[in-house]
Design a protein around this motif. Structure first.
Motif, PDB file in Angstrom:
ATOM      1  N   ALA A 186       0.836  -1.193   0.000  1.00 43.50           N
ATOM      2  CA  ALA A 186       0.000   0.000   0.000  1.00 43.50           C
ATOM      3  C   ALA A 186       0.873   1.246   0.000  1.00 43.50           C
ATOM      4  N   VAL A 187       0.246   2.382  -0.292  1.00 44.48           N
ATOM      5  CA  VAL A 187       0.905   3.677  -0.233  1.00 44.48           C
ATOM      6  C   VAL A 187       0.322   4.428   0.967  1.00 44.48           C
ATOM      7  N   SER A 207       5.588  -2.656   7.597  1.00 42.22           N
ATOM      8  CA  SER A 207       6.865  -2.680   6.881  1.00 42.22           C
ATOM      9  C   SER A 207       6.828  -1.780   5.651  1.00 42.22           C
ATOM     10  N   PHE A 208       6.739  -0.468   5.882  1.00 45.11           N
ATOM     11  CA  PHE A 208       6.760   0.444   4.736  1.00 45.11           C
ATOM     12  C   PHE A 208       8.122   1.131   4.638  1.00 45.11           C
ATOM     13  N   LYS A 209       8.453   1.526   3.421  1.00 42.32           N
ATOM     14  CA  LYS A 209       9.730   2.167   3.137  1.00 42.32           C
ATOM     15  C   LYS A 209       9.562   3.682   3.156  1.00 42.32           C
ATOM     16  N   PHE A 210      10.324   4.327   4.013  1.00 41.40           N
ATOM     17  CA  PHE A 210      10.334   5.780   4.026  1.00 41.40           C
ATOM     18  C   PHE A 210      11.203   6.315   2.888  1.00 41.40           C
ATOM     19  N   ILE A 211      11.028   7.581   2.618  1.00 44.18           N
ATOM     20  CA  ILE A 211      11.894   8.297   1.676  1.00 44.18           C
ATOM     21  C   ILE A 211      12.666   9.327   2.473  1.00 44.18           C
ATOM     22  N   LEU A 243      12.658  11.272 -10.005  1.00 45.58           N
ATOM     23  CA  LEU A 243      12.086  10.297 -10.938  1.00 45.58           C
ATOM     24  C   LEU A 243      12.521   8.880 -10.582  1.00 45.58           C
ATOM     25  N   ASP A 244      13.799   8.716 -10.254  1.00 39.70           N
ATOM     26  CA  ASP A 244      14.304   7.401  -9.842  1.00 39.70           C
ATOM     27  C   ASP A 244      13.618   6.920  -8.566  1.00 39.70           C
ATOM     28  N   CYS A 245      13.347   7.845  -7.669  1.00 41.31           N
ATOM     29  CA  CYS A 245      12.675   7.501  -6.406  1.00 41.31           C
ATOM     30  C   CYS A 245      11.266   6.967  -6.667  1.00 41.31           C
ATOM     31  N   LEU A 246      10.513   7.643  -7.527  1.00 39.98           N
ATOM     32  CA  LEU A 246       9.155   7.199  -7.841  1.00 39.98           C
ATOM     33  C   LEU A 246       9.164   5.839  -8.539  1.00 39.98           C
ATOM     34  N   LYS A 247      10.119   5.630  -9.428  1.00 35.76           N
ATOM     35  CA  LYS A 247      10.228   4.340 -10.116  1.00 35.76           C
ATOM     36  C   LYS A 247      10.540   3.223  -9.127  1.00 35.76           C
ATOM     37  N   ARG A 248      11.406   3.521  -8.169  1.00 39.20           N
ATOM     38  CA  ARG A 248      11.757   2.507  -7.186  1.00 39.20           C
ATOM     39  C   ARG A 248      10.564   2.196  -6.289  1.00 39.20           C
ATOM     40  N   CYS A 249       9.773   3.209  -5.957  1.00 36.03           N
ATOM     41  CA  CYS A 249       8.575   2.991  -5.139  1.00 36.03           C
ATOM     42  C   CYS A 249       7.585   2.079  -5.860  1.00 36.03           C
ATOM     43  N   MET A 250       7.359   2.320  -7.140  1.00 36.73           N
ATOM     44  CA  MET A 250       6.435   1.483  -7.907  1.00 36.73           C
ATOM     45  C   MET A 250       6.965   0.064  -8.017  1.00 36.73           C
ATOM     46  N   ASP A 251       8.276  -0.074  -8.154  1.00 37.53           N
ATOM     47  CA  ASP A 251       8.872  -1.402  -8.237  1.00 37.53           C
ATOM     48  C   ASP A 251       8.715  -2.164  -6.927  1.00 37.53           C
ATOM     49  N   ALA A 257       6.048  -4.850  -1.312  1.00 38.66           N
ATOM     50  CA  ALA A 257       6.390  -3.958  -0.202  1.00 38.66           C
ATOM     51  C   ALA A 257       5.507  -2.713  -0.216  1.00 38.66           C
ATOM     52  N   SER A 258       5.451  -2.008   0.884  1.00 39.47           N
ATOM     53  CA  SER A 258       4.685  -0.764   0.999  1.00 39.47           C
ATOM     54  C   SER A 258       5.641   0.418   1.086  1.00 39.47           C
ATOM     55  N   VAL A 259       5.152   1.593   0.730  1.00 39.86           N
ATOM     56  CA  VAL A 259       5.965   2.804   0.777  1.00 39.86           C
ATOM     57  C   VAL A 259       5.212   3.885   1.556  1.00 39.86           C
TER      58      VAL A 259
END
Length: 347
Positions: A186-187, A207-211, A243-251, A257-259
């Motif tokens: 989830a986001v 277990s979400f990934k922070f930025i 842009l790389d950050c958004l691509k990694r989040c979608m991946d 995983a969640s972000v």
């Protein structure tokens, strides 16, 4: 006769002579009025507290506030009832109508908040050292069996956050039933008020990934733990990094995983909800992942943005709203902001 008024800092002012009497007004503390008179004693005035041992006397006066300075204009007519020679010190009362900065307790409160802040960082550093060792030992197995979610590392992060905040403030959760199942990607989005937001959100146990900014990864222990957790680095003001950050989040979402995003981009200094950036909502719209808005209340009062060295007394409330689904980022952004603001404005 000599009258001395201590008020907020300003140049010395000499008012006109009152007959053959001379009055002098000085700058100083706004909480104290010093009146010294030989041959006569106590004066009756609404703003004065008179010593109980002082003989009685009557003084006609008018108090007036100009800017941040309070002046007392004294009439030259005095009714003396006692001729004993002594010095009398009359002090003004501090009333509830004064500002918080005029209170006697403010310096003590600031010192107390600084001491609490120092203890807070001592606890978080001490616990981080031992828990980081566990994270480091288990990291090879995490990469082998749970590369994307990293539940073991997030469990350690939850323990670390709980141990840190428990001695200092309580967290109240509302709407826990709205959280998606732990294995559902989830986001998550939330308002951002304080450095304490991260600690508070880690206690949710998801277990979400922070930025985070790339510079924080260089911090000993904390930065290394963020690397083990899989926190996503971001260079601000760098369009390619964004842009790389958004691509990694979608991946990451596609891999289970969640972000987590703070769509305001930075901490609010006045507690008001800022403008939302569209990155998080674009990720949710393109991956069809549920968007979970969260409202944080109270963190900004306990540790205000820009004042990370203090820790005030207070409590925190976390409100989890119902997940939002949609394929239009603008609509998701609007609905999420309305959900967060609906609770924030009521606090």
């Amino acid at each position: 006769m000599e009258i001395t008024l201590l008020s907020s800092p300003s140049p010395i002012h000499h008012p006109p002579q009152l007959g053959h009497k001379k009055a002098r007004f000085f700058a100083g503390s706004s909480s104290t009025l010093l009146c010294t008179h030989r041959g006569t004693t106590t004066y009756n005035h609404p703003i004065l507290r008179i010593s109980h041992k002082a003989p009685q006397c009557c003084m006609q006066g008018i108090s007036k506030k100009l800017g941040n300075v309070s002046w007392l204009f004294v009439s030259p007519k005095f009714l003396v009832q006692n001729k004993l020679s002594r010095d009398v010190v009359v002090r003004s009362e501090l009333t509830a109508a004064g500002s918080a900065e005029d209170g006697y307790l403010l310096p003590e409160l600031k010192v107390e908040s600084k001491v609490r802040g120092a203890c807070f960082y001592a606890v978080t550093a001490f616990s981080a050292i031992f828990l980081f060792v566990l994270m480091m030992v288990g990291h090879p197995l995490v990469l082998l069996f749970d590369r994307y979610r990293r539940k073991f590392h997030h469990f350690i992060a939850k323990v670390w956050a709980t141990l840190t905040v428990a001695p200092f403030f309580k967290i109240e959760f509302e709407g826990m039933e709205n959280l998606p199942p732990p294995d559902t990607p989830a986001v998550y989005v939330s308002n951002h008020q304080s450095f304490l937001d991260i600690y508070t959100l880690l206690t949710l146990g998801r277990s979400f990934k922070f930025i985070s900014k790339t510079g924080i990864f260089l911090f000993p222990i904390i930065g290394w733990a963020m690397f083990f957790l899989g926190v996503i680095p971001l260079k601000r003001m760098d369009s390619r990094s964004q842009l790389d950050c958004l691509k990694r989040c979608m991946d990451l979402i596609k891999k289970g995983a969640s972000v987590f995003f703070f769509p305001e981009g930075t901490r609010s200094k006045d507690g008001k909800l800022g403008t939302f950036k569209k990155g998080a909502f674009s990720v949710a719209a393109k991956t069809n992942a549920p968007l979970v808005p969260i409202t944080l209340i109270g963190t900004g009062q306990i540790m205000p943005a820009g004042k990370e060295g203090i820790l005030n007394i207070g409590s925190v409330k976390v409100v989890i709203h119902k997940p939002i689904f949609g394929k239009e980022s603008d609509v998701l952004c609007k609905e999420a902001r309305m959900a967060i603001a609906s609770v924030l404005t009521q606090s």
